[in-house]
Design a protein around this motif. Sequence first.
Motif, PDB file in Angstrom:
ATOM      1  N   ARG A 167       0.854  -1.360   0.115  1.00 10.77           N
ATOM      2  CA  ARG A 167       0.221   0.160   0.009  1.00 10.77           C
ATOM      3  C   ARG A 167       0.836   1.754  -0.054  1.00 10.77           C
ATOM      4  NH1 ARG A 167      -5.432  -0.387   0.966  1.00 10.77           N
ATOM      5  NH2 ARG A 167      -6.385  -2.631   1.289  1.00 10.77           N
ATOM      6  N   GLU A 168       2.135   1.158   0.628  1.00 14.14           N
ATOM      7  CA  GLU A 168       2.620   2.307   1.206  1.00 14.14           C
ATOM      8  C   GLU A 168       3.326   2.363  -0.778  1.00 14.14           C
ATOM      9  OE1 GLU A 168       4.607   4.691   2.776  1.00 14.14           O
ATOM     10  OE2 GLU A 168       2.440   3.202   4.557  1.00 14.14           O
ATOM     11  N   THR A 169       3.511   1.640  -1.680  1.00 12.78           N
ATOM     12  CA  THR A 169       4.057   2.508  -3.188  1.00 12.78           C
ATOM     13  C   THR A 169       2.437   2.137  -3.817  1.00 12.78           C
ATOM     14  OG1 THR A 169       3.705  -0.343  -4.327  1.00 12.78           O
ATOM     15  CG2 THR A 169       5.606   0.694  -2.264  1.00 12.78           C
ATOM     16  N   PHE A 170       1.525   2.410  -3.278  1.00 14.33           N
ATOM     17  CA  PHE A 170      -0.246   3.222  -4.445  1.00 14.33           C
ATOM     18  C   PHE A 170       0.614   4.308  -4.464  1.00 14.33           C
ATOM     19  CE2 PHE A 170      -2.907  -0.274  -2.711  1.00 14.33           C
ATOM     20  CZ  PHE A 170      -2.529  -1.585  -3.050  1.00 14.33           C
TER      21      PHE A 170
ATOM     22  N   ALA B 228     -15.966   0.058  -9.412  1.00 14.40           N
ATOM     23  CA  ALA B 228     -15.334  -1.226  -9.794  1.00 14.40           C
ATOM     24  C   ALA B 228     -14.517   0.089  -8.879  1.00 14.40           C
ATOM     25  CB  ALA B 228     -14.994  -2.128 -10.510  1.00 14.40           C
ATOM     26  N   MET B 229     -14.171   0.963 -10.087  1.00 10.28           N
ATOM     27  CA  MET B 229     -13.181   2.673  -9.829  1.00 10.28           C
ATOM     28  C   MET B 229     -13.280   2.745  -8.665  1.00 10.28           C
ATOM     29  SD  MET B 229     -13.723   3.606 -13.833  1.00 10.28           S
ATOM     30  CE  MET B 229     -13.369   5.026 -14.010  1.00 10.28           C
ATOM     31  N   ASP B 230     -14.580   3.195  -8.405  1.00  9.65           N
ATOM     32  CA  ASP B 230     -14.997   3.546  -7.229  1.00  9.65           C
ATOM     33  C   ASP B 230     -14.677   2.881  -6.085  1.00  9.65           C
ATOM     34  OD1 ASP B 230     -15.129   6.235  -7.791  1.00  9.65           O
ATOM     35  OD2 ASP B 230     -17.856   5.044  -7.774  1.00  9.65           O
ATOM     36  N   ALA B 231     -14.469   1.242  -6.022  1.00 12.60           N
ATOM     37  CA  ALA B 231     -13.627   0.390  -5.254  1.00 12.60           C
ATOM     38  C   ALA B 231     -11.948   0.574  -5.306  1.00 12.60           C
ATOM     39  CB  ALA B 231     -14.234  -1.062  -5.564  1.00 12.60           C
ATOM     40  N   PHE B 232     -12.374   0.784  -6.615  1.00 12.81           N
ATOM     41  CA  PHE B 232     -10.583   0.499  -6.397  1.00 12.81           C
ATOM     42  C   PHE B 232      -9.694   2.131  -6.027  1.00 12.81           C
ATOM     43  CE2 PHE B 232      -9.963  -2.603 -10.051  1.00 12.81           C
ATOM     44  CZ  PHE B 232      -9.619  -3.098  -8.861  1.00 12.81           C
ATOM     45  N   GLU B 233     -10.983   3.416  -5.679  1.00  8.92           N
ATOM     46  CA  GLU B 233     -10.100   4.530  -5.751  1.00  8.92           C
ATOM     47  C   GLU B 233     -10.417   4.263  -3.821  1.00  8.92           C
ATOM     48  OE1 GLU B 233      -9.437   7.934  -4.468  1.00  8.92           O
ATOM     49  OE2 GLU B 233      -8.502   7.112  -6.205  1.00  8.92           O
ATOM     50  N   VAL B 234     -11.578   3.226  -3.589  1.00 14.19           N
ATOM     51  CA  VAL B 234     -11.310   3.743  -2.080  1.00 14.19           C
ATOM     52  C   VAL B 234     -10.238   2.896  -1.372  1.00 14.19           C
ATOM     53  CG1 VAL B 234     -12.649   2.659   0.115  1.00 14.19           C
ATOM     54  CG2 VAL B 234     -14.024   3.700  -1.667  1.00 14.19           C
ATOM     55  N   GLN B 235      -9.486   1.902  -2.278  1.00 12.44           N
ATOM     56  CA  GLN B 235      -8.410   1.174  -1.455  1.00 12.44           C
ATOM     57  C   GLN B 235      -6.960   2.225  -1.464  1.00 12.44           C
ATOM     58  OE1 GLN B 235      -8.822  -2.075  -0.253  1.00 12.44           O
ATOM     59  NE2 GLN B 235     -10.275  -2.535  -0.103  1.00 12.44           N
ATOM     60  N   GLY B 236      -7.321   2.582  -2.085  1.00 12.70           N
ATOM     61  CA  GLY B 236      -5.592   3.949  -2.582  1.00 12.70           C
ATOM     62  C   GLY B 236      -5.232   3.636  -4.299  1.00 12.70           C
TER      63      GLY B 236
ATOM     64  N   GLU C 273      -2.749  14.149   1.424  1.00 10.82           N
ATOM     65  CA  GLU C 273      -4.207  13.955  -0.005  1.00 10.82           C
ATOM     66  C   GLU C 273      -4.319  15.011  -0.420  1.00 10.82           C
ATOM     67  OE1 GLU C 273      -6.892  11.248   0.972  1.00 10.82           O
ATOM     68  OE2 GLU C 273      -6.537  10.745   2.640  1.00 10.82           O
ATOM     69  N   ILE C 274      -5.193  16.390   0.390  1.00 13.01           N
ATOM     70  CA  ILE C 274      -5.278  17.697  -0.619  1.00 13.01           C
ATOM     71  C   ILE C 274      -4.454  18.368  -1.369  1.00 13.01           C
ATOM     72  CG2 ILE C 274      -5.303  19.984  -0.113  1.00 13.01           C
ATOM     73  CD1 ILE C 274      -8.125  18.591   0.216  1.00 13.01           C
ATOM     74  N   ASN C 275      -2.994  18.277  -1.031  1.00  8.26           N
ATOM     75  CA  ASN C 275      -1.489  18.527  -2.005  1.00  8.26           C
ATOM     76  C   ASN C 275      -1.489  17.680  -3.135  1.00  8.26           C
ATOM     77  OD1 ASN C 275       1.299  18.373  -2.321  1.00  8.26           O
ATOM     78  ND2 ASN C 275       1.508  19.979  -0.539  1.00  8.26           N
ATOM     79  N   MET C 276      -1.736  17.187  -3.495  1.00  7.14           N
ATOM     80  CA  MET C 276      -1.285  15.687  -3.577  1.00  7.14           C
ATOM     81  C   MET C 276      -2.937  15.855  -4.783  1.00  7.14           C
ATOM     82  SD  MET C 276      -2.722  12.494  -5.337  1.00  7.14           S
ATOM     83  CE  MET C 276      -4.114  11.714  -3.986  1.00  7.14           C
ATOM     84  N   PHE C 277      -4.237  16.813  -4.810  1.00  4.68           N
ATOM     85  CA  PHE C 277      -5.293  16.173  -4.941  1.00  4.68           C
ATOM     86  C   PHE C 277      -5.067  18.114  -6.418  1.00  4.68           C
ATOM     87  CE2 PHE C 277      -7.243  13.622  -2.993  1.00  4.68           C
ATOM     88  CZ  PHE C 277      -8.150  12.612  -3.694  1.00  4.68           C
ATOM     89  N   TYR C 278      -4.244  19.171  -5.778  1.00  2.00           N
ATOM     90  CA  TYR C 278      -4.239  19.904  -6.281  1.00  2.00           C
ATOM     91  C   TYR C 278      -3.591  19.586  -7.801  1.00  2.00           C
ATOM     92  CZ  TYR C 278      -2.793  24.168  -7.186  1.00  2.00           C
ATOM     93  OH  TYR C 278      -2.099  26.058  -7.530  1.00  2.00           O
TER      94      TYR C 278
END
Length: 735
Positions: free
Chosen positions: A380-383, A425-433, A698-703
């Motif tokens: 997960r750390e590599t996601f 499915a796309m949302d489910a993957f997003e929940v997993q990061g 996350e906010i930093n990354m999303f920007y």
Amino acid sequence: MNFDLTEDQEMMRDMFARFLDENSSMARVRAAAPSGFDAKLWTGLAELGALSIRVPEEAGGLGLGLFDAVILMEEAGRTLVSGPLAETLVTARLLAQLGGDQTTDLFGRVISGEAVASLAFRDIAAEPVQWVAGGLVAEAVIARMGNDIVLVSVPESGRKAEENLAGTPLAEIDLAAHPRVTLASGDDALATFVKGIEEWKLLIGAGLAGIGREALRLAAAYACERKQFGQFIGEFQGISHPLADLLCDVDGGKFLVWKAIRDIADGTKDAGATISLAGWWNADAAARAVAQALHTFGGYGLTTEYDIFLFNLRAKAWPLVLGDPQRLIEEAGRRLYAGEQAALPDVGATPIEFDLGEDARTITREIEEFFAKNVTPEMRETFHYSWEGYNPELNRKLAESNLLYLGLPKDVGGRGLSSYAKIAAMDAFEVQGYNNPAAGVTQMVALIINRFGTDELKQEVLPRLMRGEAICSLGYSEPGSGSDVFAAQCRATPDGNGWRIDGTKMFTSGANLSDYVLMLTRTNPDVAKHKGLTMFIVPLKADGVTVQPVYTFQDERTNITFYDGVHIPDSWRLGEVDGGVRTMSASLELEHGGGFSKYQRAMLHAAETLCREIGYRGKPLIDDQSAQVRLARTAANLWVSELITFRAQWVIAEKKPNHAYGPMAKMFSSEKFLSDARDLIDLTAPLSLSKRKGAAAEINMFYRHAQGSTIYGGTSEVHRSMIAERGLGLPRTRG
């Protein structure tokens, strides 16, 4: 999922549309001025049952649902109905619910169109003098007075005409100065009345959506006939692109009304906030749509010779009787983040359905179970949202579990999920990061190989892709062509029994991780640019291939790739020579009309988390009204993005006419992702400046991530042109 009306609703809409086209024509609307009321139209609407559409059957009405009334209001907005229709629909229902014997005569005359009754929005015990929609022609007004719901009889002498913005039958009335009777008292009565006001917000929102849509249609039609500098003005992107933006906003507003009704029917916790946002959104979208439509007419739009000014004035007048629409988004903020409860109307039967279905829930559970079983904390750390999150081991495991190529047809070896299940499915993957752009590209390449590849490719390359052992990148863009892939200059020239490839490809994301690149090459420079292209599979480990990193400030890597005398056999060609466009079109089988709502949702949740952690004036930031408003606006943008995407998926799945709904989903969601990312990093500053693990990072990354969303997969400008042409019927804006 369903965006279709029932057969009965289609017939009802057509009936109202035909009647209103004839009886609420622009000539009739003009003739109704200055009173703003057309008595003959009103009687005709009553004869069709329009005024009793929300009155229960046991009280003599049609007993239809709120969605049916919304259909009527969309047509009423389109034709600028001269009269307080939304108010009458609510008042007629309230008279049936609360009136009793003492209002039998008035009730009968209201639903027959012989009399008009309206409503006051604020407690007349505190504000006896109020502006009333239709007050100039209303014999009675239903209002709250402290703990009572009262019916105020307003004599003609108490209803004075007054010039107003749109020439509607608006009047300021002293509701304490006239006779009144108490209809009902207590909590139940007050709740019934407040439900009527909530219903009005949705009815007026639907009417505004109808106004906005028709204004855009008129503007587009004018832009197709008006010439300037020897060209139709609709060919200028400065004209067509703003209209394309507003088409998304107006359609989104209509769908927000639909979502509110669906949410009420389903008992969703955010239903009350959706009502408020639907009212706010449509007031804003309609105002901007009519202003831009009028602007399209230029100076002629300012004259009274053209009808567009009527739409401009009516779009502002209808919602403002309630007051400042900004109060509605403040109300939504309180309902979302301060626990404010709303009294929700009974909506009745609702055919529209946004549920993704049982298959969607099944795949979501399967993905959750897979990650719980196969993914370690170290993995997960590599996601990462980009190609740099690619994990070869996880890729193979996903392939083994048939979770890698979810959209690929079963005949190719993929999962063959429905459009709806793919969204889940796309949302489910997003929940997993976990994001895996490599899988999206590779499944497209696998499909093209299956459809156009030689036996050698099907035996040597395709199995590796399907087992998750290899991935592919795309060699479409070039340094000088960008989104114009048909302008490719990377040459493929015959060389013995094969081909020699020379040239450069830009933005070859994942080339440093991939085994192969799907290459679009120029094989014939002497024909039209789209006719001289051929596609190949090129091994990225071949001699003559150089992969050079290009880093972005989005914390991801892309590549520029150089091909210097790269030799490949003819068996690695896909499709006919010079037939590359036809070969590339196979990828359209995987069209998903997707957007960025999964990122918007994650970004909103991160912002909500930070607003609960950050202090402001001694309280959590989320308690501040300004913060609530900005979060509510982000929620509205998210919901509209989802709804527009759902429509795109629905038309694909159900094989319905598609008027650039995919480009609408991509363009709208990416633009709102970007604007909200800017706003939320501001809202949560200075903590958002850090990359501190958790919501701040996350906010930093999303920007940073959002900056590219309006560019990936074709820029917003490209998609606006598609929307203008296919959604509004405007001429081509690209040469």
